[in-house]
Design a protein around this motif. Structure first.
Motif, PDB file in Angstrom:
ATOM      1  N   PRO A   1       0.840  -1.210   0.000  1.00 46.87           N
ATOM      2  CA  PRO A   1       0.000   0.000   0.000  1.00 46.87           C
ATOM      3  C   PRO A   1       0.868   1.251   0.000  1.00 46.87           C
ATOM      4  N   ALA A   2       0.327   2.309  -0.571  1.00 41.92           N
ATOM      5  CA  ALA A   2       1.080   3.569  -0.628  1.00 41.92           C
ATOM      6  C   ALA A   2       0.115   4.731  -0.437  1.00 41.92           C
ATOM      7  N   GLU A   3       0.619   5.808   0.123  1.00 43.57           N
ATOM      8  CA  GLU A   3      -0.221   6.992   0.330  1.00 43.57           C
ATOM      9  C   GLU A   3      -0.382   7.773  -0.966  1.00 43.57           C
ATOM     10  N   ALA A   4       0.685   7.881  -1.732  1.00 44.20           N
ATOM     11  CA  ALA A   4       0.616   8.627  -2.984  1.00 44.20           C
ATOM     12  C   ALA A   4      -0.152   7.825  -4.029  1.00 44.20           C
ATOM     13  N   ARG A   5      -0.847   8.526  -4.885  1.00 45.01           N
ATOM     14  CA  ARG A   5      -1.603   7.858  -5.949  1.00 45.01           C
ATOM     15  C   ARG A   5      -0.631   7.269  -6.965  1.00 45.01           C
ATOM     16  N   ARG A   6      -0.925   6.020  -7.414  1.00 50.00           N
ATOM     17  CA  ARG A   6       0.032   5.291  -8.252  1.00 50.00           C
ATOM     18  C   ARG A   6      -0.637   4.812  -9.537  1.00 50.00           C
ATOM     19  N   VAL A   7       0.225   4.576 -10.522  1.00 51.48           N
ATOM     20  CA  VAL A   7      -0.143   3.836 -11.736  1.00 51.48           C
ATOM     21  C   VAL A   7       0.769   2.610 -11.776  1.00 51.48           C
ATOM     22  N   VAL A   8       0.179   1.430 -11.659  1.00 54.76           N
ATOM     23  CA  VAL A   8       0.951   0.187 -11.701  1.00 54.76           C
ATOM     24  C   VAL A   8       0.752  -0.445 -13.074  1.00 54.76           C
ATOM     25  N   VAL A   9       1.832  -0.586 -13.827  1.00 54.60           N
ATOM     26  CA  VAL A   9       1.771  -1.145 -15.181  1.00 54.60           C
ATOM     27  C   VAL A   9       2.305  -2.570 -15.108  1.00 54.60           C
ATOM     28  N   THR A  10       1.489  -3.529 -15.540  1.00 54.69           N
ATOM     29  CA  THR A  10       1.812  -4.928 -15.327  1.00 54.69           C
ATOM     30  C   THR A  10       1.430  -5.772 -16.531  1.00 54.69           C
ATOM     31  N   THR A  11       1.691  -7.067 -16.396  1.00 59.12           N
ATOM     32  CA  THR A  11       1.331  -8.041 -17.423  1.00 59.12           C
ATOM     33  C   THR A  11       0.260  -8.968 -16.853  1.00 59.12           C
ATOM     34  N   SER A  12       0.048 -10.104 -17.496  1.00 55.77           N
ATOM     35  CA  SER A  12      -0.978 -11.032 -17.020  1.00 55.77           C
ATOM     36  C   SER A  12      -0.643 -11.653 -15.674  1.00 55.77           C
ATOM     37  N   VAL A  13       0.578 -11.410 -15.130  1.00 53.45           N
ATOM     38  CA  VAL A  13       0.909 -11.961 -13.815  1.00 53.45           C
ATOM     39  C   VAL A  13      -0.036 -11.440 -12.743  1.00 53.45           C
ATOM     40  N   ALA A  14      -0.664 -10.288 -12.974  1.00 55.16           N
ATOM     41  CA  ALA A  14      -1.551  -9.702 -11.968  1.00 55.16           C
ATOM     42  C   ALA A  14      -3.019 -10.000 -12.229  1.00 55.16           C
TER      43      ALA A  14
END
Length: 845
Positions: free
Chosen positions: A275-288
């Motif tokens: 978890p993080a306080e700052a707003r994030r963009v997580v770029v991923t593959t099918s692993v997620a």
């Protein structure tokens, strides 16, 4: 108690409602299938409930390393302990926890290895096979092995398969011994996920080689910006691979962007999963798609693509192929947005395109390389999967290719049963190609270097950083990429603890002895190991300075024009892939070698053969030494085997036709006369059409073929004499009577008859030469009248008839009237029947 109270954050999840029933079914039946949607708690709560109910360790098998570590971390957090006390994990080269573990999360591949070493799994009370719907090879294999163990070794071993989809019929049948295993379903009140359809403004089809159009990445980045402005919470972006992750990240400057993929370091993955306080963009593959929870996500942006393994069985090439996501995967991805609160998914395709997607991705057993799968089956004592409850039977061509590869490495015998060498290869814990390279490479280059190169190949650490594999090896040794180097060194250490492929247990050389491969340079050592792993991919340049190569397996391959390897005459290719529609594969990773090395590491492919064959209307006689499809030497044969030359001649005649023979006028005439007799008299006169003559070559051409030594001899054959062997005896003596070659006409001349199969023969003769003939002649024992083509003095037809008497009465007067003035020196009597036939004109005055 391990299962926490509902007051513990993350412990009150939908699957909790069916845990008592699941535990009871496991106690009574020993096996169960639990269906629960993503995020419902099946991975985190089920193992704890089973551990409370059963005596022994609960082993949870996850399809990916990242999911294994994340699941163990979450389970330990729920218990309120650090990882390694009662909850631990294990994967290839990494383990946390010791003897006192109650729950251990492992990769499916590792659990398959453990089963191979000890099928009874001592101390294990239950196995939970998570995410079975993904249909990975190891998961299918693990399910079949566990069912076999329950049926034949340990009926007290509990096995639970979990799935996010309701398609569980085959799962329950595979797990049940006498009857299908019970299926339990946890219904989750999922948060609503709104769907936005945001296709690109212009079509962005996949580019050659499966590359993603940069315009699609531009569009994905623009949709992310829109999603951030329209919604709260973090954004999870799905793209097919690492290159696309980097491409989207570059397009979002100023944003807090975190990549998430399988080859990252543990610290990088943990940063994206925490978890993080700052707003994030997580770029991923099918692993997620499943097994992982990325906290804080309220929005998903889905590019609609995935990257899946495919194997070209005919060429022995494997690749990760970019393809459209399936509908079920799209639903899994969308569900990431609704795990913690209502969310939204932005799909970068249209509603119409969505309707065309496949329902599910193909199971890996249907599309992947099956060499490891086949070796595991053989090591289990079930070659080809015989007697095992596999969810899908492996495709016969792929399994056959895999078994043939294992047989060539000495891993299985002719019946597909594992050998002692095969068991050593299986214990190494890598693909059979790499295990073979480690076993056979250590005596050639030294155990340490063999392990280092195999670790490089098994980790795929060279992907995306150029095609020079030795250069990548040197970079890893220097530590240029700390995360990759750490991962690589860990795998080298693990291989060193394996089956003992080196000169000694610790890899050191005994005092006073020369280390194996001491005089082999590193670049060549890399090529030797790669060549042992992939002998079918050894390649030679097609010309001096060419970047185009011929691989031993038969496929062409090409380097990039700027590759540092472009001056190498020989290569050992580790990675190559071929885009649909392209003749040559693209070389992604290779090492330079020389011809002597190629001959050594691919010795089984080196053959010397006398090639005697028909080629381009001639007989080729050569002695060819080849390494697979690569011709090493090619010299003429001085004394070719006569029987093989004759066989080549027969083959040539059948493939190229009888036109390769020299058909004289006499030969054509004999054939035409025989065809006429066959058509009008039948047996015993033979058919002489092309099909009949080719089918009975030895009957009429046998003696001549026995004397053939090269293509020129075919042109010297007396075809007419050969055809006469077909004449039936004693009818042969009457050929000139039944189908005469020439007929005597009243003028005294012998005129050739023209035969044409079933048609009556034609006698083309000047009209003046048949004066006195009252009727047309007949042939074939009087059955077939000859057709007369009566010619003018200039040998132009003036009449065609078989009724000569009628012609003299009706046709001749008109012909006489038309031609006597034109040809005054030739006789035109009023009564042709009383005139003297002649071929001559009147003498000039």
């Amino acid at each position: 108690m391990l299962l926490p109270d509902v007051s513990v954050p993350g412990a009150d999840l939908p699957v909790r409602a069916v845990l008592p029933a699941t535990v009871e079914v496991v106690r009574s039946h020993g096996a169960a299938v639990l269906v629960a949607p993503p995020g419902s708690g099946k991975t985190s709560l089920l193992p704890l409930a089973l551990a409370d109910a059963l005596e022994g360790t609960v082993v949870v098998a996850e399809p990916r390393r990242m999911a294994t570590r994340a699941a163990a971390t979450r389970l330990a957090a729920l218990v309120g302990e650090p990882v390694g006390e009662r909850v631990g994990y294990a994967m290839r080269g990494e383990r946390r926890g010791g003897e006192g573990l109650r729950v251990e999360v492992v990769t499916t591949g590792l659990l398959v290895r453990r089963l191979q070493q000890d099928p009874e799994l001592p101390g294990v009370a239950a196995v939970v096979i998570d995410e079975c719907h993904e249909r990975h090879l190891d998961a299918d294999l693990l399910l079949a092995f566990c069912a076999d163990v329950r049926a034949n070794l340990r009926d007290d071993l509990a096995v639970v398969a979990t799935s996010a989809t309701a398609d569980t019929v085959r799962l329950s049948r595979a797990l049940g011994a006498d009857a299908p295993a019970p299926v339990l379903t946890a219904t989750a009140t999922a948060f609503d996920v709104a769907v936005e359809w945001v296709p690109p403004p212009v079509a962005t089809p996949l580019l050659p080689g499966g590359r993603v159009d940069p315009r699609l990445l531009d569009h994905v980045a623009a949709v992310v910006e829109r999603a951030l402005s329209e919604n709260d919470g973090d954004v999870l972006v799905f793209v097919p691979g690492e290159a696309e992750i980097a491409g989207v990240t570059r397009r979002l400057p100023g944003r807090h962007v975190l990549p998430l993929y399988g080859r990252q370091s543990r610290a990088e993955q943990d940063r994206a999963l925490a978890p993080a306080e700052a707003r994030r963009v997580v770029v991923t593959t099918s692993v997620a798609e499943s097994s992982l929870t990325v906290p804080g996500v309220r929005v998903v942006v889905d590019a609609g693509l995935s990257r899946e393994p495919r194997t070209d069985q005919s060429r022995g090439l494997g690749a990760l192929v970019t393809c459209r996501v399936s509908r079920s995967s799209a639903e899994q991805r969308a569900g990431r947005a609704g795990r913690e609160a209502p969310g939204r998914v932005y799909r970068c395709w249209s509603r119409t395109d969505h309707a065309r997607l496949d329902d599910h991705a193909a199971p890996e057993v249907a599309v992947a390389d099956l060499a490891s799968f086949a070796l595991d089956l053989a090591a289990w004592g079930a070659p080809g999967g015989e007697g095992l409850a596999l969810l899908d039977a492996p495709p016969a061509p792929a399994l056959s290719a895999a078994t043939a590869l294992l047989r060539s490495f000495g891993a299985v015998d002719g019946g597909g049963r594992i050998t002692g060498r095969g068991r050593r290869m299986a214990r190494v814990g890598v693909h059979p190609r790499l295990a073979r390279a480690l076993l056979d490479g250590s005596p050639r280059v030294g155990a340490d270097r063999a392990r280092e190169v195999v670790a490089l190949l098994s980790d795929d650490a060279g992907r995306g950083v150029g095609d020079d594999l030795p250069a990548r090896w040197r970079a890893l040794r220097r530590g240029d990429d700390r995360a990759a180097t750490a991962r690589w060194r860990g795998e080298v250490r693990r291989l060193g603890r394996g089956d003992g492929a080196g000169a000694s247990r610790d890899g050191r050389t005994a005092p006073g002895r020369t280390a194996p491969g001491a005089g082999v340079p590193d670049d060549l050592a890399a090529g030797i190991v790669v060549g042992l792993a992939y002998p079918d991919r050894i390649a030679r340049a097609r010309g001096s300075g060419s970047v185009s190569y011929q691989m031993a397996g038969g496929t062409g391959a090409a380097l990039d024009a700027t590759s540092p390897l472009r001056s190498a005459s020989w290569l050992a290719i580790a990675v190559a892939d071929r885009a649909p529609g392209r003749a040559d594969a693209r070389i992604r990773s290779a090492a330079p070698i020389d011809e002597a090395t190629a001959r050594d590491v691919a010795a089984d492919l080196v053959q010397t053969a006398d090639q005697i064959r028909w080629d381009d209307d001639r007989i080729v006689t050569r002695r060819v030494e080849s390494l697979g499809a690569i011709v090493l030497t090619d010299v003429p044969l001085t004394q070719p085997d006569p029987s093989r030359v004759q066989a080549a001649a027969r083959d040539g005649l059948r493939r190229s036709g009888l036109s390769v023979l020299s058909w004289s006028q006499s030969a054509v005439a004999v054939r035409e006369r025989l065809a006429f007799c066959h058509a009008h008299l039948g047996a015993p006169w033979p058919a002489v059409d092309d099909d009949a003559l080719l089918a009975g070559l030895d009957d009429w051409l046998g003696p001549e073929l026995a004397d053939v030594r090269d293509g020129r001899d075919l042109a010297r054959i007396d075809v007419a004499a050969a055809l006469r062997r077909l004449l039936p005896w004693p009818a042969a003596a009457r050929l000139d009577e039944l189908a005469p070659e020439r007929l005597a006409v009243p003028s005294g001349a012998l005129v050739r008859l023209a035969y044409d199969g079933v048609e009556p023969p034609v006698l083309a003769v000047k009209l003046q030469e048949v004066f006195g003939w009252t009727a047309a002649p007949v042939v074939a024992d009087g059955r077939v009248p000859v057709v007369l083509h009566l010619l003018s003095p200039a040998r132009r037809p003036v009449a065609v008839t078989s009724d000569l008497a009628s012609f003299w009465r009706q046709g001749y007067p008109q012909v006489r009237a038309d031609l006597r003035g034109r040809y005054p020196r030739h006789p035109w009597p009023e009564d042709p029947l009383a005139a003297v036939a002649t071929a001559r004109a009147k003498p000039r005055r």
